[in-house]
Scaffold this motif. Structure first.
Motif, mmCIF file in Angstrom:
data_model
loop_
_atom_site.group_PDB
_atom_site.id
_atom_site.type_symbol
_atom_site.label_atom_id
_atom_site.label_comp_id
_atom_site.label_asym_id
_atom_site.label_seq_id
_atom_site.Cartn_x
_atom_site.Cartn_y
_atom_site.Cartn_z
ATOM 1 N N GLU A 52 46.040 47.792 14.465
ATOM 2 C CA GLU A 52 47.403 48.051 14.024
ATOM 3 C C GLU A 52 48.409 47.313 14.898
ATOM 4 O OE1 GLU A 52 47.852 52.532 12.770
ATOM 5 O OE2 GLU A 52 46.361 52.373 14.364
ATOM 6 N N SER A 53 49.645 47.201 14.395
ATOM 7 C CA SER A 53 50.720 46.667 15.215
ATOM 8 C C SER A 53 50.886 47.538 16.457
ATOM 9 C CB SER A 53 52.030 46.644 14.422
ATOM 10 O OG SER A 53 51.943 45.758 13.328
ATOM 11 N N GLY A 54 50.993 46.897 17.615
ATOM 12 C CA GLY A 54 51.100 47.639 18.862
ATOM 13 C C GLY A 54 49.776 47.882 19.547
ATOM 14 N N SER A 55 48.686 47.346 18.976
ATOM 15 C CA SER A 55 47.365 47.573 19.575
ATOM 16 C C SER A 55 47.066 46.614 20.730
ATOM 17 C CB SER A 55 46.270 47.463 18.507
ATOM 18 O OG SER A 55 46.273 46.179 17.920
ATOM 19 N N GLY A 56 47.894 45.586 20.909
ATOM 20 C CA GLY A 56 47.709 44.668 22.030
ATOM 21 C C GLY A 56 47.078 43.341 21.664
ATOM 22 N N LYS A 57 46.987 43.030 20.381
ATOM 23 C CA LYS A 57 46.295 41.808 19.944
ATOM 24 C C LYS A 57 46.989 40.544 20.471
ATOM 25 C CE LYS A 57 46.704 42.536 15.506
ATOM 26 N NZ LYS A 57 47.640 43.686 15.575
ATOM 27 N N THR A 58 48.288 40.438 20.216
ATOM 28 C CA THR A 58 49.018 39.235 20.641
ATOM 29 C C THR A 58 49.052 39.120 22.153
ATOM 30 O OG1 THR A 58 50.385 39.100 18.645
ATOM 31 C CG2 THR A 58 51.296 38.132 20.652
ATOM 32 N N THR A 59 49.251 40.238 22.842
ATOM 33 C CA THR A 59 49.259 40.215 24.307
ATOM 34 C C THR A 59 47.922 39.711 24.842
ATOM 35 O OG1 THR A 59 50.809 42.072 24.365
ATOM 36 C CG2 THR A 59 49.597 41.603 26.383
ATOM 37 N N LEU A 60 46.826 40.164 24.249
ATOM 38 C CA LEU A 60 45.505 39.714 24.672
ATOM 39 C C LEU A 60 45.350 38.211 24.449
ATOM 40 C CD1 LEU A 60 42.602 40.168 25.625
ATOM 41 C CD2 LEU A 60 42.013 40.828 23.284
ATOM 42 N N GLY A 61 45.738 37.742 23.272
ATOM 43 C CA GLY A 61 45.604 36.321 22.960
ATOM 44 C C GLY A 61 46.383 35.447 23.928
ATOM 45 N N ARG A 62 47.589 35.864 24.270
ATOM 46 C CA ARG A 62 48.414 35.068 25.180
ATOM 47 C C ARG A 62 47.930 35.178 26.623
ATOM 48 N NH1 ARG A 62 54.565 34.811 22.809
ATOM 49 N NH2 ARG A 62 53.953 34.565 20.620
ATOM 50 N N ALA A 63 47.389 36.321 26.972
ATOM 51 C CA ALA A 63 46.865 36.479 28.336
ATOM 52 C C ALA A 63 45.644 35.599 28.557
ATOM 53 C CB ALA A 63 46.522 37.944 28.603
ATOM 54 N N VAL A 64 44.831 35.419 27.524
ATOM 55 C CA VAL A 64 43.648 34.564 27.640
ATOM 56 C C VAL A 64 44.059 33.129 27.973
ATOM 57 C CG1 VAL A 64 41.728 33.544 26.331
ATOM 58 C CG2 VAL A 64 42.198 35.990 26.154
ATOM 59 N N LEU A 65 45.214 32.700 27.449
ATOM 60 C CA LEU A 65 45.719 31.349 27.709
ATOM 61 C C LEU A 65 46.648 31.294 28.913
ATOM 62 C CD1 LEU A 65 46.573 30.227 24.052
ATOM 63 C CD2 LEU A 65 44.452 29.890 25.317
ATOM 64 N N ARG A 66 46.873 32.441 29.536
ATOM 65 C CA ARG A 66 47.806 32.578 30.661
ATOM 66 C C ARG A 66 49.242 32.215 30.275
ATOM 67 N NH1 ARG A 66 46.234 30.184 36.309
ATOM 68 N NH2 ARG A 66 48.289 31.030 36.739
ATOM 69 N N ILE A 100 48.303 28.608 18.009
ATOM 70 C CA ILE A 100 49.104 28.489 16.783
ATOM 71 C C ILE A 100 49.880 29.785 16.661
ATOM 72 C CG2 ILE A 100 49.062 28.209 14.275
ATOM 73 C CD1 ILE A 100 46.270 26.892 14.644
ATOM 74 N N PHE A 101 51.207 29.678 16.644
ATOM 75 C CA PHE A 101 52.048 30.869 16.681
ATOM 76 C C PHE A 101 52.246 31.468 15.288
ATOM 77 C CE2 PHE A 101 53.283 28.469 20.473
ATOM 78 C CZ PHE A 101 53.241 29.456 21.442
ATOM 79 N N GLN A 102 52.652 32.725 15.289
ATOM 80 C CA GLN A 102 52.881 33.449 14.043
ATOM 81 C C GLN A 102 54.058 32.881 13.260
ATOM 82 O OE1 GLN A 102 53.532 37.629 14.630
ATOM 83 N NE2 GLN A 102 53.882 38.067 12.485
ATOM 84 N N ASP A 103 55.163 32.616 13.958
ATOM 85 C CA ASP A 103 56.377 32.132 13.294
ATOM 86 C C ASP A 103 56.489 30.629 13.524
ATOM 87 O OD1 ASP A 103 58.879 31.491 12.360
ATOM 88 O OD2 ASP A 103 59.906 33.159 13.348
ATOM 89 N N PRO A 104 56.167 29.818 12.521
ATOM 90 C CA PRO A 104 56.176 28.369 12.737
ATOM 91 C C PRO A 104 57.567 27.813 13.009
ATOM 92 C CG PRO A 104 55.852 28.875 10.408
ATOM 93 C CD PRO A 104 55.785 30.174 11.151
ATOM 94 N N ASP A 182 47.490 33.133 16.324
ATOM 95 C CA ASP A 182 48.159 34.430 16.411
ATOM 96 C C ASP A 182 48.835 34.779 15.084
ATOM 97 O OD1 ASP A 182 49.376 36.760 17.158
ATOM 98 O OD2 ASP A 182 50.815 35.847 18.532
ATOM 99 N N GLU A 183 48.098 35.457 14.215
ATOM 100 C CA GLU A 183 48.584 35.843 12.886
ATOM 101 C C GLU A 183 49.274 34.663 12.206
ATOM 102 O OE1 GLU A 183 49.835 39.727 12.043
ATOM 103 O OE2 GLU A 183 49.632 40.441 14.088
ATOM 104 N N PRO A 184 48.584 33.540 12.037
ATOM 105 C CA PRO A 184 49.238 32.321 11.570
ATOM 106 C C PRO A 184 49.670 32.331 10.115
ATOM 107 C CG PRO A 184 46.881 31.991 11.697
ATOM 108 C CD PRO A 184 47.149 33.337 12.298
ATOM 109 N N VAL A 185 49.258 33.334 9.338
ATOM 110 C CA VAL A 185 49.650 33.350 7.925
ATOM 111 C C VAL A 185 50.480 34.572 7.555
ATOM 112 C CG1 VAL A 185 47.644 31.988 7.219
ATOM 113 C CG2 VAL A 185 47.490 34.477 7.220
#
Length: 336
Positions: A52-66, A100-104, A182-185
């Motif tokens: 769900e939104s707020g579960s930490g998905k985007t934060t995890l993805g960005r943390a992996v790339l620092r 690849i970001f969510q908002d192009p 990151d939720e590219p579509v």
């Protein structure tokens, strides 16, 4: 039997905590956005990250790339620990790890043409010379299905789907081995989503990319991903191959996510699990299993300690103390 290749990306006990200062209407504390996530991503593998939104998905993805600095844990890329790596050494790795970001539109400089945007990526990473970069830019545009004249245009002159193609081209410009999508579509029309998903699939197979695909549309995840990781309040609830997860979910949260997906048949009815209440705040997560406050199967013991991931079959792991659950007959309501 072919030996499994070593992980391209290995994440161990990764944590991202954000301290919140006290205010007039704010008690302060620590937001546990990602709280002890471990997972491996192998070369050429597409791993879906859902929740769900707020579960930490985007934060995890960005943390992996620092792009966000983790609080603790480990991230190894091609066997090298990247947390704590000096800026110069990390910059050298950027060509191997892209996003690849969510908002192009928000991710593109509105004052730069598409050609300048792609040329900047090539220049910063020392790819090619000034003379051959125009040809490289044309090849990139062709690879993502854009005409050559797109190089001279600005982001506002494109549709949302075309801008996302530019974002994909920018990520591919430096020949990466690993991409976080990151939720590219999610910001695109449904008719355009399928085009971008098919493009990503074709490019992944053609270039042998490893992908961490963050999404909430379970039909897209099932179509695109080899393996799925289910995240809830910054913790992994379940992981399995896509085929196994959709056929035999073992965690109540996974079952609820699958049941929430719409049925593509008008008038169809089914029995489904319905979650009560909202996602708890990561500022004050429940003790023990973080899902227990919404779980229809919760026991008093669920509040005592966070359950570790346990083996639930080949390539299948679940964070639940109950191994006796029959999720084919969940506590449920029948809905349209």
């Amino acid at each position: 039997m072919t030996a499994m290749p070593p992980p391209l990306v290995s994440i161990t006990d990764l944590k991202v905590h954000f301290p919140i200062g006290k205010g007039l209407f704010r008690p302060g504390g620590t937001v546990r956005a990602v709280d002890g996530v471990s997972l491996d991503i192998r070369p050429h593998e597409v791993v879906g990250l859902v929740g769900e939104s707020g579960s930490g998905k985007t934060t995890l993805g960005r943390a992996v790339l620092r792009l966000i600095e983790p609080t603790g844990g480990s991230v190894r890329f091609e066997g090298q620990e990247i947390l704590g790596l000096p800026a110069a050494a990390m910059a050298a790795l950027r060509s191997r790890m892209q996003i690849i970001f969510q908002d192009p539109y928000a991710s593109l400089n509105p004052r730069m043409t598409v050609g300048d945007t792609l040329g900047e990526a090539l220049y910063l990473h020392g790819i090619g010379g000034r003379g051959d970069r125009p040809a490289r830019i044309r090849a990139l545009l062709d690879k993502v299905g854009l005409p050559t004249f797109a190089a001279g245009r600005y982001p506002h002159e494109f549709s949302g789907g075309q801008r996302q193609r530019v974002g994909i081209a920018r990520a591919l410009a430096v020949n990466p081995a690993f991409i976080v999508a990151d939720e590219p579509v999610s910001a695109l029309d449904v008719s355009i989503q399928a085009q971008i998903i098919n493009l990503l699939q074709d490019l992944q197979q053609e270039m042998g990319l490893a992908l961490l695909f963050i999404g909430h549309d379970l039909s897209v995840i099932e179509y695109l991903c080899d393996r799925v990781v289910v995240l809830y309040l910054g913790r992994v609830m379940e992981t399995a191959t896509a085929a196994e997860l959709y056929r035999n979910p073992r965690h109540p949260y996974t079952r609820a996510l699958l049941d929430a997906a719409p049925i593509p048949r008008p008038g169809a009815r089914r029995t489904r699990m319905v979650l009560k209440g909202d996602l708890p705040s990561p500022l004050n997560p429940p003790s023990g299993c973080v899902f227990r406050t919404r779980c229809p199967y919760a026991l008093p013991a669920c509040g005592e300690a966070a359950p570790p991931l346990r083996d639930a079959g080949p390539g299948h792991a679940v964070a639940c103390i109950r191994s006796d659950l029959d999720l084919t007959r969940p506590p449920a309501v029948v809905t349209a």
